[in-house]
Design a protein around this motif. Structure first.
Motif, short mmCIF file in Angstrom:
data_model
loop_
_atom_site.label_atom_id
_atom_site.label_comp_id
_atom_site.label_asym_id
_atom_site.label_seq_id
_atom_site.Cartn_x
_atom_site.Cartn_y
_atom_site.Cartn_z
N SER A 30 0.81 -1.22 0.00
CA SER A 30 0.00 0.00 0.00
C SER A 30 0.85 1.27 0.00
CB SER A 30 -0.93 0.01 1.22
OG SER A 30 -0.17 0.04 2.41
N SER A 31 2.17 1.11 -0.09
CA SER A 31 3.09 2.26 -0.09
C SER A 31 3.42 2.67 -1.52
CB SER A 31 4.36 1.89 0.66
OG SER A 31 5.28 2.93 0.62
N LEU A 32 3.49 3.98 -1.76
CA LEU A 32 3.83 4.52 -3.07
C LEU A 32 5.00 5.48 -2.92
CD1 LEU A 32 3.02 4.75 -6.10
CD2 LEU A 32 1.60 6.70 -5.43
N THR A 33 6.05 5.27 -3.70
CA THR A 33 7.21 6.15 -3.68
C THR A 33 7.51 6.59 -5.11
OG1 THR A 33 8.73 4.29 -3.90
CG2 THR A 33 8.26 5.04 -1.66
N GLY A 34 8.40 7.56 -5.23
CA GLY A 34 8.81 8.01 -6.54
C GLY A 34 9.21 9.46 -6.53
N ASN A 35 9.22 10.04 -7.74
CA ASN A 35 9.56 11.45 -7.86
C ASN A 35 8.87 12.05 -9.08
OD1 ASN A 35 11.62 9.84 -9.39
ND2 ASN A 35 12.19 11.88 -10.07
N SER A 36 8.86 13.36 -9.10
CA SER A 36 8.31 14.13 -10.21
C SER A 36 9.42 14.99 -10.79
CB SER A 36 7.15 15.02 -9.71
OG SER A 36 6.69 15.85 -10.76
N GLU A 37 9.59 14.91 -12.10
CA GLU A 37 10.60 15.71 -12.79
C GLU A 37 9.87 16.69 -13.70
OE1 GLU A 37 12.54 12.65 -14.99
OE2 GLU A 37 13.20 11.60 -13.20
N GLY A 38 10.16 17.99 -13.53
CA GLY A 38 9.48 18.99 -14.34
C GLY A 38 10.20 20.31 -14.32
N ASN A 47 4.59 10.44 1.72
CA ASN A 47 3.28 9.96 2.19
C ASN A 47 2.46 9.30 1.10
OD1 ASN A 47 3.86 10.97 4.76
ND2 ASN A 47 2.89 12.93 4.34
N GLY A 48 3.13 8.62 0.16
CA GLY A 48 2.42 7.98 -0.95
C GLY A 48 1.66 6.74 -0.50
#
Length: 99
Positions: A30-38, A47-48
C-alpha cells in the motif's frame, strides 16, 4: 491492486497554465514512492499510498514558492486522473498517462 509502477507523462492545469512533467512511481503493497521531474526541478513524493485504484501523495516544492502539493487520484489502466491541491491556491485538475 492496479499496476502503477513506471514512468508517467503528467500535466497539471494550474493557475500559471499547464505544468507538464514526468512521474516515476513505484508501489510496494500500500506504499507509493517516486519522484516528479518537471520545470520546477526534481521533487520526491512523500506519504504515498495505494488503496485499490486510489492513489495519494504529497510533494514539497521550493519554486516558485515553498508549498506542499497534495495529489488524490484514481488509476484506470494507463491513465491516472484526479486533483492536486496547490497549497493556498486551491485545487487543479491532474492527469498522467503511462509513458
Amino acid at each position: 491492486m492496479a499496476n502503477v509502477d513506471g514512468r508517467w507523462d503528467s500535466v497539471v492545469k494550474s493557475p500559471m497554465g499547464e505544468q507538464k512533467g514526468v512521474l516515476v512511481l513505484k508501489s510496494d503493497g500500500s506504499s507509493l514512492t517516486g519522484n516528479s521531474e518537471g520545470p520546477m526541478g526534481n521533487v520526491e513524493l512523500t506519504n504515498g499510498k495505494v488503496d485499490g485504484n486510489a492513489l495519494s501523495w504529497k510533494m514539497d516544492i521550493k519554486t516558485p514558492m515553498a508549498m506542499t502539493l497534495e495529489v488524490n487520484a484514481t488509476i484506470d489502466g494507463d491513465t491516472i486522473e484526479g486533483s492536486m491541491k496547490l497549497g493556498p491556491f486551491g485545487n487543479a485538475p491532474f492527469k498522467a498517462t503511462r509513458a
